[in-house]
Design an enzyme around this catalytic site. Structure first.
Site, PDB file in Angstrom:
ATOM      1  N   TYR A 165       2.902 -17.522 -15.103  1.00 27.02           N
ATOM      2  CA  TYR A 165       4.315 -17.648 -14.723  1.00 27.02           C
ATOM      3  C   TYR A 165       5.227 -17.310 -15.900  1.00 27.02           C
ATOM      4  O   TYR A 165       6.233 -16.617 -15.731  1.00 27.02           O
ATOM      5  CB  TYR A 165       4.613 -19.055 -14.204  1.00 27.02           C
ATOM      6  CG  TYR A 165       3.857 -19.408 -12.945  1.00 27.02           C
ATOM      7  CD1 TYR A 165       3.614 -18.474 -11.942  1.00 27.02           C
ATOM      8  CD2 TYR A 165       3.367 -20.695 -12.754  1.00 27.02           C
ATOM      9  CE1 TYR A 165       2.907 -18.804 -10.800  1.00 27.02           C
ATOM     10  CE2 TYR A 165       2.666 -21.031 -11.604  1.00 27.02           C
ATOM     11  CZ  TYR A 165       2.441 -20.083 -10.638  1.00 27.02           C
ATOM     12  OH  TYR A 165       1.753 -20.414  -9.503  1.00 27.02           O
ATOM     13  N   ILE A 201       0.574 -21.045  -3.885  1.00 29.43           N
ATOM     14  CA  ILE A 201      -0.085 -19.771  -4.163  1.00 29.43           C
ATOM     15  C   ILE A 201      -1.501 -20.117  -4.594  1.00 29.43           C
ATOM     16  O   ILE A 201      -1.714 -21.069  -5.352  1.00 29.43           O
ATOM     17  CB  ILE A 201       0.655 -18.936  -5.235  1.00 29.43           C
ATOM     18  CG1 ILE A 201      -0.049 -17.585  -5.437  1.00 29.43           C
ATOM     19  CG2 ILE A 201       0.839 -19.697  -6.518  1.00 29.43           C
ATOM     20  CD1 ILE A 201       0.737 -16.588  -6.288  1.00 29.43           C
ATOM     21  N   GLU A 221       6.766 -25.287  -8.568  1.00 27.75           N
ATOM     22  CA  GLU A 221       6.255 -26.445  -9.287  1.00 27.75           C
ATOM     23  C   GLU A 221       4.794 -26.167  -9.579  1.00 27.75           C
ATOM     24  O   GLU A 221       4.076 -25.633  -8.732  1.00 27.75           O
ATOM     25  CB  GLU A 221       6.394 -27.712  -8.435  1.00 27.75           C
ATOM     26  CG  GLU A 221       7.831 -28.109  -8.222  1.00 27.75           C
ATOM     27  CD  GLU A 221       8.023 -29.032  -7.039  1.00 27.75           C
ATOM     28  OE1 GLU A 221       7.116 -29.162  -6.199  1.00 27.75           O
ATOM     29  OE2 GLU A 221       9.120 -29.618  -6.952  1.00 27.75           O
TER      30      GLU A 221
END
Length: 181
Positions: free
Chosen positions: A140, A94, A128
């Site tokens: 996150y 991303i 990851e």
């Protein structure tokens, strides 16, 4: 006399409208350029196309719509690549363009990923992230990801320094920040 606008007409504004479309092979050169802007070891167009062609693979591209009246083209803001296997999925990558960070692009991309994966019956999303990427880790965690492991010396910086990867997961059966269950 009209004031002169010294802003870059191709640069997104803080209140930029964010639109999402499927990331297809046609957008691979654009995605590759975004990846090069965000990573030391960027993926080329062929790598992105190969990931899109993997069974269960898909991508989403974020952009700010252009404005013909102001002679502005669409502005690419970021993208995400996902691979699903049975009831699990993983974020392969991303990235958000540097000038578009802190404007909700990653949140919008991830919200769309969560929705799609839920529709497909996927119960868990993994990723990851480099342990030195504090902004990404904070995002996150805000979105419900938990650290479940660590890969020692997983990333190698151009300087030669090795960086651990945090392995994070998020279940997709609960609400976070108002996104449906």
């Amino acid at each position: 006399m009209t004031p002169v606008d010294h802003t870059d007409p191709q640069s997104p504004e803080p209140s930029t409208q964010i639109e999402l479309v499927a990331l297809t092979a046609a957008f691979a050169p654009l995605a590759s350029a975004l990846h090069a802007d965000g990573f030391e070891d960027p993926w080329d167009s062929d790598a992105i196309i190969r990931l899109l062609d993997v069974p269960g693979g898909f991508g989403i591209l974020a952009f700010a719509p252009g404005d013909r009246a102001r002679n502005r083209d669409d502005i690419p803001l970021g993208f995400v690549l996902i691979q699903t296997v049975l009831d699990e999925a993983e974020i392969n990558t991303i990235v958000v363009a540097k000038e578009a960070r802190k404007q909700g692009v990653a949140r919008k991309l991830l919200s769309a990923v969560f929705d799609r994966l839920r529709e497909e019956g996927v119960g868990r999303l993994l990723l990851e992230v480099a342990e030195d990427n504090a902004p990404a880790i904070a995002l996150y965690r805000q979105l419900g990801f938990d650290e479940i492991g660590r890969r020692k010396n997983y990333y190698r910086r151009k300087s030669g320094r090795a960086v651990d990867a945090l392995v994070m997961e998020r279940g997709l059966g609960h609400c976070v920040l108002g996104w449906g269950a």
